[in-house]
Design a protein around this motif. Structure first.
Motif, PDB file in Angstrom:
ATOM      1  N   VAL A  62       0.857  -1.180   0.000  1.00 24.69           N
ATOM      2  CA  VAL A  62       0.000   0.000   0.000  1.00 24.69           C
ATOM      3  C   VAL A  62       0.893   1.229   0.000  1.00 24.69           C
ATOM      4  O   VAL A  62       1.714   1.403   0.905  1.00 24.69           O
ATOM      5  CB  VAL A  62      -0.930   0.017   1.234  1.00 24.69           C
ATOM      6  N   LEU A  63       0.754   2.060  -1.029  1.00 18.58           N
ATOM      7  CA  LEU A  63       1.571   3.271  -1.098  1.00 18.58           C
ATOM      8  C   LEU A  63       1.069   4.302  -0.090  1.00 18.58           C
ATOM      9  O   LEU A  63       1.847   4.870   0.674  1.00 18.58           O
ATOM     10  CB  LEU A  63       1.547   3.847  -2.507  1.00 18.58           C
ATOM     11  N   PHE A  64      -0.227   4.537  -0.117  1.00 18.43           N
ATOM     12  CA  PHE A  64      -0.841   5.423   0.874  1.00 18.43           C
ATOM     13  C   PHE A  64      -2.353   5.245   0.818  1.00 18.43           C
ATOM     14  O   PHE A  64      -2.884   4.542  -0.052  1.00 18.43           O
ATOM     15  CB  PHE A  64      -0.452   6.895   0.661  1.00 18.43           C
ATOM     16  N   ALA A  65      -3.026   5.855   1.764  1.00 18.88           N
ATOM     17  CA  ALA A  65      -4.483   5.791   1.822  1.00 18.88           C
ATOM     18  C   ALA A  65      -5.053   7.195   1.827  1.00 18.88           C
ATOM     19  O   ALA A  65      -4.389   8.157   2.218  1.00 18.88           O
ATOM     20  CB  ALA A  65      -4.926   5.033   3.071  1.00 18.88           C
ATOM     21  N   GLU A  66      -6.291   7.305   1.375  1.00 13.09           N
ATOM     22  CA  GLU A  66      -7.040   8.553   1.429  1.00 13.09           C
ATOM     23  C   GLU A  66      -8.229   8.339   2.349  1.00 13.09           C
ATOM     24  O   GLU A  66      -8.942   7.338   2.237  1.00 13.09           O
ATOM     25  CB  GLU A  66      -7.531   8.963   0.040  1.00 13.09           C
ATOM     26  N   ALA A  67      -8.439   9.269   3.266  1.00 15.18           N
ATOM     27  CA  ALA A  67      -9.548   9.116   4.214  1.00 15.18           C
ATOM     28  C   ALA A  67     -10.031  10.469   4.691  1.00 15.18           C
ATOM     29  O   ALA A  67      -9.324  11.476   4.579  1.00 15.18           O
ATOM     30  CB  ALA A  67      -9.118   8.257   5.406  1.00 15.18           C
ATOM     31  N   GLY A  68     -11.236  10.476   5.228  1.00 12.49           N
ATOM     32  CA  GLY A  68     -11.809  11.693   5.785  1.00 12.49           C
ATOM     33  C   GLY A  68     -11.446  11.866   7.239  1.00 12.49           C
ATOM     34  O   GLY A  68     -10.669  11.103   7.815  1.00 12.49           O
ATOM     35  N   LYS A  69     -12.024  12.895   7.843  1.00  7.36           N
ATOM     36  CA  LYS A  69     -11.692  13.231   9.224  1.00  7.36           C
ATOM     37  C   LYS A  69     -12.059  12.117  10.203  1.00  7.36           C
ATOM     38  O   LYS A  69     -11.445  11.982  11.252  1.00  7.36           O
ATOM     39  CB  LYS A  69     -12.346  14.539   9.639  1.00  7.36           C
ATOM     40  N   ASP A  70     -13.082  11.281   9.861  1.00  6.96           N
ATOM     41  CA  ASP A  70     -13.500  10.245  10.811  1.00  6.96           C
ATOM     42  C   ASP A  70     -12.370   9.265  11.098  1.00  6.96           C
ATOM     43  O   ASP A  70     -12.106   8.907  12.251  1.00  6.96           O
ATOM     44  CB  ASP A  70     -14.745   9.508  10.316  1.00  6.96           C
ATOM     45  N   PHE A  71     -11.653   8.831  10.055  1.00  7.41           N
ATOM     46  CA  PHE A  71     -10.554   7.886  10.246  1.00  7.41           C
ATOM     47  C   PHE A  71      -9.361   8.558  10.929  1.00  7.41           C
ATOM     48  O   PHE A  71      -8.731   7.987  11.822  1.00  7.41           O
ATOM     49  CB  PHE A  71     -10.133   7.298   8.908  1.00  7.41           C
ATOM     50  N   VAL A  72      -9.055   9.783  10.527  1.00  7.85           N
ATOM     51  CA  VAL A  72      -7.934  10.510  11.127  1.00  7.85           C
ATOM     52  C   VAL A  72      -8.217  10.810  12.598  1.00  7.85           C
ATOM     53  O   VAL A  72      -7.344  10.646  13.455  1.00  7.85           O
ATOM     54  CB  VAL A  72      -7.656  11.815  10.351  1.00  7.85           C
ATOM     55  N   ASP A  73      -9.439  11.209  12.910  1.00  3.55           N
ATOM     56  CA  ASP A  73      -9.811  11.437  14.305  1.00  3.55           C
ATOM     57  C   ASP A  73      -9.593  10.181  15.133  1.00  3.55           C
ATOM     58  O   ASP A  73      -9.089  10.233  16.256  1.00  3.55           O
ATOM     59  CB  ASP A  73     -11.281  11.855  14.406  1.00  3.55           C
ATOM     60  N   PHE A  74      -9.970   9.046  14.563  1.00  2.00           N
ATOM     61  CA  PHE A  74      -9.822   7.797  15.307  1.00  2.00           C
ATOM     62  C   PHE A  74      -8.356   7.422  15.501  1.00  2.00           C
ATOM     63  O   PHE A  74      -7.960   6.964  16.581  1.00  2.00           O
ATOM     64  CB  PHE A  74     -10.557   6.660  14.613  1.00  2.00           C
ATOM     65  N   LEU A  75      -7.532   7.624  14.475  1.00  3.65           N
ATOM     66  CA  LEU A  75      -6.101   7.331  14.618  1.00  3.65           C
ATOM     67  C   LEU A  75      -5.486   8.165  15.736  1.00  3.65           C
ATOM     68  O   LEU A  75      -4.712   7.659  16.555  1.00  3.65           O
ATOM     69  CB  LEU A  75      -5.371   7.608  13.298  1.00  3.65           C
ATOM     70  N   PHE A  76      -5.835   9.442  15.785  1.00  2.00           N
ATOM     71  CA  PHE A  76      -5.297  10.305  16.832  1.00  2.00           C
ATOM     72  C   PHE A  76      -5.850   9.907  18.201  1.00  2.00           C
ATOM     73  O   PHE A  76      -5.168  10.013  19.221  1.00  2.00           O
ATOM     74  CB  PHE A  76      -5.610  11.767  16.529  1.00  2.00           C
ATOM     75  N   TYR A  77      -7.091   9.443  18.225  1.00  2.67           N
ATOM     76  CA  TYR A  77      -7.699   8.990  19.476  1.00  2.67           C
ATOM     77  C   TYR A  77      -6.935   7.803  20.063  1.00  2.67           C
ATOM     78  O   TYR A  77      -6.809   7.674  21.284  1.00  2.67           O
ATOM     79  CB  TYR A  77      -9.155   8.611  19.213  1.00  2.67           C
ATOM     80  N   LEU A  78      -6.384   6.943  19.196  1.00  7.59           N
ATOM     81  CA  LEU A  78      -5.647   5.776  19.676  1.00  7.59           C
ATOM     82  C   LEU A  78      -4.479   6.171  20.583  1.00  7.59           C
ATOM     83  O   LEU A  78      -4.123   5.440  21.509  1.00  7.59           O
ATOM     84  CB  LEU A  78      -5.118   4.951  18.497  1.00  7.59           C
ATOM     85  N   LEU A  79      -3.891   7.343  20.318  1.00  2.00           N
ATOM     86  CA  LEU A  79      -2.761   7.787  21.128  1.00  2.00           C
ATOM     87  C   LEU A  79      -3.156   8.088  22.572  1.00  2.00           C
ATOM     88  O   LEU A  79      -2.305   8.129  23.458  1.00  2.00           O
ATOM     89  CB  LEU A  79      -2.124   9.033  20.502  1.00  2.00           C
ATOM     90  N   SER A  80      -4.437   8.302  22.808  1.00  9.08           N
ATOM     91  CA  SER A  80      -4.892   8.635  24.159  1.00  9.08           C
ATOM     92  C   SER A  80      -5.258   7.403  24.973  1.00  9.08           C
ATOM     93  O   SER A  80      -5.534   7.510  26.168  1.00  9.08           O
ATOM     94  CB  SER A  80      -6.112   9.566  24.087  1.00  9.08           C
ATOM     95  N   LEU A  81      -5.279   6.226  24.343  1.00 13.27           N
ATOM     96  CA  LEU A  81      -5.660   5.014  25.071  1.00 13.27           C
ATOM     97  C   LEU A  81      -4.602   4.645  26.106  1.00 13.27           C
ATOM     98  O   LEU A  81      -3.418   4.568  25.777  1.00 13.27           O
ATOM     99  CB  LEU A  81      -5.842   3.842  24.099  1.00 13.27           C
ATOM    100  N   PRO A  82      -4.988   4.388  27.339  1.00 12.48           N
ATOM    101  CA  PRO A  82      -4.025   3.928  28.343  1.00 12.48           C
ATOM    102  C   PRO A  82      -3.453   2.573  27.935  1.00 12.48           C
ATOM    103  O   PRO A  82      -4.104   1.796  27.237  1.00 12.48           O
ATOM    104  CB  PRO A  82      -4.879   3.799  29.617  1.00 12.48           C
ATOM    105  N   LEU A  83      -2.244   2.280  28.398  1.00 14.15           N
ATOM    106  CA  LEU A  83      -1.579   1.036  28.025  1.00 14.15           C
ATOM    107  C   LEU A  83      -2.398  -0.181  28.445  1.00 14.15           C
ATOM    108  O   LEU A  83      -2.483  -1.172  27.710  1.00 14.15           O
ATOM    109  CB  LEU A  83      -0.193   0.978  28.663  1.00 14.15           C
ATOM    110  N   GLY A  84      -3.030  -0.096  29.621  1.00 17.09           N
ATOM    111  CA  GLY A  84      -3.852  -1.205  30.077  1.00 17.09           C
ATOM    112  C   GLY A  84      -5.000  -1.502  29.133  1.00 17.09           C
ATOM    113  O   GLY A  84      -5.364  -2.662  28.897  1.00 17.09           O
ATOM    114  N   SER A  85      -5.590  -0.458  28.549  1.00 12.75           N
ATOM    115  CA  SER A  85      -6.678  -0.641  27.590  1.00 12.75           C
ATOM    116  C   SER A  85      -6.175  -1.303  26.313  1.00 12.75           C
ATOM    117  O   SER A  85      -6.836  -2.173  25.744  1.00 12.75           O
ATOM    118  CB  SER A  85      -7.315   0.713  27.249  1.00 12.75           C
ATOM    119  N   VAL A  86      -4.989  -0.891  25.855  1.00 14.95           N
ATOM    120  CA  VAL A  86      -4.405  -1.473  24.641  1.00 14.95           C
ATOM    121  C   VAL A  86      -4.143  -2.963  24.849  1.00 14.95           C
ATOM    122  O   VAL A  86      -4.478  -3.790  23.995  1.00 14.95           O
ATOM    123  CB  VAL A  86      -3.100  -0.749  24.263  1.00 14.95           C
ATOM    124  N   VAL A  87      -3.558  -3.309  25.996  1.00 14.41           N
ATOM    125  CA  VAL A  87      -3.264  -4.723  26.282  1.00 14.41           C
ATOM    126  C   VAL A  87      -4.553  -5.524  26.326  1.00 14.41           C
ATOM    127  O   VAL A  87      -4.641  -6.621  25.760  1.00 14.41           O
ATOM    128  CB  VAL A  87      -2.507  -4.858  27.621  1.00 14.41           C
TER     129      VAL A  87
END
Length: 237
Positions: A19-44
């Motif tokens: 995959v060279l790259f993807a195109e997406a709207g704000k919904d996917f980008v918002d979610f990607l940035f939201y992942l950074l806020s997940l506590p480590l315990g939630s990720v595990v």
């Protein structure tokens, strides 16, 4: 209600199978940035069923199996096993919502903080905890009285921007294979094709995918293990 889906368009190099790259709207980008806020315990917790690499799943299981007799009275295993994101931004598609507990938050005060009765301590109302059974610093009672948290919404908070989330929806965004995100333009797309040294556009293929819970969990797992996340998740490389 069926889990929400987010639409993403992939540009694939069929010859190199990547995959060279993807195109997406704000919904996917918002979610990607939201992942950074997940506590480590939630990720595990989310990735335990996905054969998570490393030892954190063993650590999680150790706390889970630890008898309460060995836990300090002012501590709660649930605060480690089921932590919640402290981020409060409206309008983000919570694709993991059916794997997580409710996003409603509760806080606790001691029973003597309500200002009534012979045991009322004037300073008790100054203390609040997001962990049940903590000891009140003022009267030493257990903090068990529930206060519910009211999250801001687009309807009730004038400071919430239209559409909510992190980014504006005025443009499409480019997401690289390593999850680098930038606003998209015609010039930037041509620049990327030159960067990948694409000489024959016939080898390129556009593919639209709809991301649900299963795809997002795979994406989260791959983001912790490699730098070719989109290729790994959608092409199985």
């Amino acid at each position: 209600m069926a889990p929400s889906k987010v639409r993403v368009k992939l540009l694939i190099d069929t010859k190199g199978r990547k995959v060279l790259f993807a195109e997406a709207g704000k919904d996917f980008v918002d979610f990607l940035f939201y992942l950074l806020s997940l506590p480590l315990g939630s990720v595990v917790k989310l990735l335990r069923e996905e054969s998570m690499c490393g030892c954190l799943s063993n650590l999680y299981e150790s706390i889970e199996n630890l008898n309460e007799a060995y836990v300090q009275e002012n501590q709660n295993k649930n605060s480690v096993l089921n932590p919640t994101s402290q981020l409060r931004v409206t309008g983000i598609p919570l694709l993991l919502s059916d794997r997580r507990e409710s996003t409603a938050r509760e806080f606790y005060t001691c029973p003597n903080s309500r200002g009534v009765g012979p045991n009322f301590y004037g300073s008790c109302h100054n203390y609040v905890s997001d962990v049940k059974n903590m000891t009140c610093p003022s009267c030493q009672a257990k903090m068990t009285h529930v206060w519910s948290y009211v999250s801001p919404t687009a309807a009730s908070a004038g400071t919430v921007a239209e559409g909510g989330g992190f980014v504006k929806g005025v443009v499409t965004y480019t997401i690289m294979d390593n999850l680098e995100v930038t606003p998209m333009s015609t010039i930037s797309s041509l620049t990327l094709l030159n960067k990948f040294k694409v000489k024959d556009v016939a080898i390129l293929e556009e593919k639209v995918v709809n991301l649900g819970v299963d795809e997002v969990l795979k994406l989260l797992k791959a983001s912790l293990e490699c730098k070719t996340v989109l290729t790994t998740v959608f092409l199985g490389n």
